[in-house]
Design an enzyme around this catalytic site. Structure first.
Site, PDB file in Angstrom:
ATOM      1  N   ASP A 146       0.815  -1.216   0.000  1.00 47.43           N
ATOM      2  CA  ASP A 146       0.000   0.000   0.000  1.00 47.43           C
ATOM      3  C   ASP A 146       0.848   1.265   0.000  1.00 47.43           C
ATOM      4  OD1 ASP A 146      -2.518   1.189  -0.161  1.00 47.43           O
ATOM      5  OD2 ASP A 146      -2.661   1.481   1.995  1.00 47.43           O
TER       6      ASP A 146
ATOM      7  N   ASP B 140      -3.652  -4.488  -4.987  1.00 50.33           N
ATOM      8  CA  ASP B 140      -2.968  -3.200  -5.247  1.00 50.33           C
ATOM      9  C   ASP B 140      -1.518  -3.334  -5.712  1.00 50.33           C
ATOM     10  OD1 ASP B 140      -5.268  -1.885  -4.508  1.00 50.33           O
ATOM     11  OD2 ASP B 140      -4.556  -1.331  -2.527  1.00 50.33           O
TER      12      ASP B 140
ATOM     13  N   ASP C 139     -11.494   1.549   5.920  1.00 54.94           N
ATOM     14  CA  ASP C 139     -10.397   1.680   4.955  1.00 54.94           C
ATOM     15  C   ASP C 139      -9.231   2.468   5.528  1.00 54.94           C
ATOM     16  OD1 ASP C 139     -11.802   0.373   2.875  1.00 54.94           O
ATOM     17  OD2 ASP C 139     -12.885   2.217   2.425  1.00 54.94           O
TER      18      ASP C 139
END
EC number: 3.2.1.-
Length: 492
Positions: free
Chosen positions: A280, A318, A466
């Site tokens: 991330d 991701d 999130d």
């Protein structure tokens, strides 16, 4: 993109090229998506015959020997993408020098086919068995073959007389005065398991719903709360995917326990591997393995812990799309090599797993660029790619993007791939925000063959934050918030 820091649910073997045509509902686990659906999905529909592969790493394309083992008087290594076995001389019995693979499930009365390609440095006799891995070593298949310098394909159909999870395949090469080398490749043990195309879908009876997801755990701890019943019926009863990372502890134990529970329930588990170094880009869900070497060990153990059991795995949400955020080309090349390694591990160590490499979402990366990255990172090695994980774009938007990615894959590289869509929070589509946006809604539950996707899955957990943003400004990523879950149920 933050997952739930919780455990997952059971789902068994589903094999499904043809079965995918039978769009039967399947409930899933954690993830962002669309409107609620029935808690317990139906079976995938009437099954068609499918070949299920029971042997792991039968091609040796990854350059590793495991899980094949060598007994006394044998030494094995991969040479030119095939297994080379150096056999010592001076042995009395065939089993005095052997190689094999354990943990082969066998069903009494079921038809199987063992096939392989083999040759040897000298003309010699080899005993080939499928048998119990411990005394009395009962062998439904026991054949003698002659090997020489010419590589030949051998195929042996047989019917099992055993019902066991502890079968094994052996090549017994002892009983010679002098040593020699054998060369074995493309080892396959298949059975018709009533599915549709050899994958996990037809090997099970629906998706495994994670009994230890964050919402399920919250409901158990707050049974008297007025919100509990709705969260249980609309969210917890539909969650399948379990996310695995450092919080999972010993990865072999964690994955094996989850998949074993699913297997015992005859359900198909959905797992998410989420431990890439630099995860991330250091944002809300930052973390990951401490080094490339640590990641290789972790992901290899992950795949091996699944073994021959059926599963669906989403590889590193991701990680492909965020290639640009890495600091320099050296880091980008490391990321590419690690993701490719992950795809190879699932290919070689988990033959009944359908693994999907995460490909971001519909409005993130240009489709041509994504196709190039998928090719470079090894999407050929796995079932396909995943879209919309932890995001909000509609299934139609995701399918349109998948079509563009596949068009590029086809024109550039000559192939296309199936795709899955995370529908856990896409019931109202996207408003352009990604971090706890208001007005989003759960989407269609885990199903097969919806909107052009091979499967729609709840991968993200509705109600899990999130990050410290949006409607959960003070809640760290991965923490379950019941009021956010209710917002997702009602679309508020």
């Amino acid at each position: 993109m933050q997952p739930s820091n919780s455990a997952g649910s059971p789902f068994r073997r589903f094999t499904a090229p043809a079965a995918l045509m039978l769009a039967a509902a399947l409930t899933t686990a954690c993830g962002p998506s669309e409107p609620p659906a029935p808690a317990e999905a139906e079976a995938l529909g009437s099954r068609t015959d499918a070949l299920t592969e029971l042997v792991s790493n039968g091609t040796f394309n990854g350059g590793t020997v495991s899980p094949w083992w060598s007994g006394p008087n044998t030494q094995s290594r991969v040479e030119n993408a095939r297994l080379r076995v150096d056999v010592g001389g001076g042995t009395a019995n065939p089993w005095d020098a052997l190689i094999g693979q354990d943990d082969i499930p066998l069903v009494n009365g079921r038809a199987y086919t063992l096939s392989f390609t083999a040759s040897a440095s000298v003309s010699t006799t080899v005993r080939v068995t499928v048998q119990l891995e411990s005394a009395p070593y009962t062998a439904p298949l026991d054949r003698q073959i002659t090997l020489d310098g010419t590589s030949r394909r051998f195929t042996f159909p047989f019917t099992s007389t055993l019902a066991t999870q502890a079968g094994q395949v052996t090549f017994q090469m002892g009983g010679r005065a002098t040593g020699f080398s054998a060369f074995i490749d493309d080892i396959s043990l298949t059975t018709e398991d009533g599915g549709g195309g050899g994958g996990p879908l037809s090997m099970t009876n629906g998706f495994y719903i994670d009994p230890n997801s964050n919402p399920a755990n919250w409901v158990r701890a707050n049974s008297g709360d007025s919100r509990a019943a709705r969260i249980q019926s609309s969210v917890a009863n539909n969650l399948a995917a379990r996310w695995f990372a450092a919080w999972s502890g010993d990865i072999t134990t964690a994955v094996s326990s989850f998949v074993s529970a699913a297997d015992a329930a005859d359900k198909l588990p959905v797992l998410v591997a989420y431990n890439i170094p630099g995860r991330d880009c250091g944002s809300h869900s930052g973390g990951g393995a401490g080094s490339p070497e640590a990641y290789r060990t972790w992901i290899s153990s992950f795949a091996a812990a699944i073994g021959n059991r059926p599963a669906v795995v989403i590889i590193e949400p991701d990680a492909v799309a965020q290639l640009d955020c890495l600091a320099n080309d050296a880091e980008r090349q490391t990321r590419i090599s690690l993701i490719r390694y992950a795809t190879e591990q699932f290919r070689d160590r988990a033959p009944n797993t359908w693994a999907y490499l995460d490909a971001g979402n519909a409005l993130w990366i240009n489709a041509d660029t994504m196709a190039q990255r998928l090719e470079n990172m090894g999407v050929r090695n796995v079932r396909g790619f995943a879209l919309n994980v932890s995001n909000f774009y509609t299934t139609a938007q995701s399918a349109s993007y998948a079509g563009s990615v596949n068009s590029s894959l086809s024109s550039r590289y000559g192939y296309t791939k199936p795709f899955v869509v995370d529908t856990s929070r896409n019931g109202n589509g996207s408003n352009g925000e990604w971090c706890n946006p208001a007005g989003r809604k759960i989407g269609t539950t885990n199903q097969v063959g919806v909107g052009g996707a091979e499967m729609t899955l709840w991968i993200k957990v509705p109600g899990d934050s999130d990050g410290q943003c949006g409607v959960a400004p003070n809640t760290p990523a991965g923490t379950f918030v019941p009021d956010v879950a209710l917002r997702m149920i009602d679309g508020l």
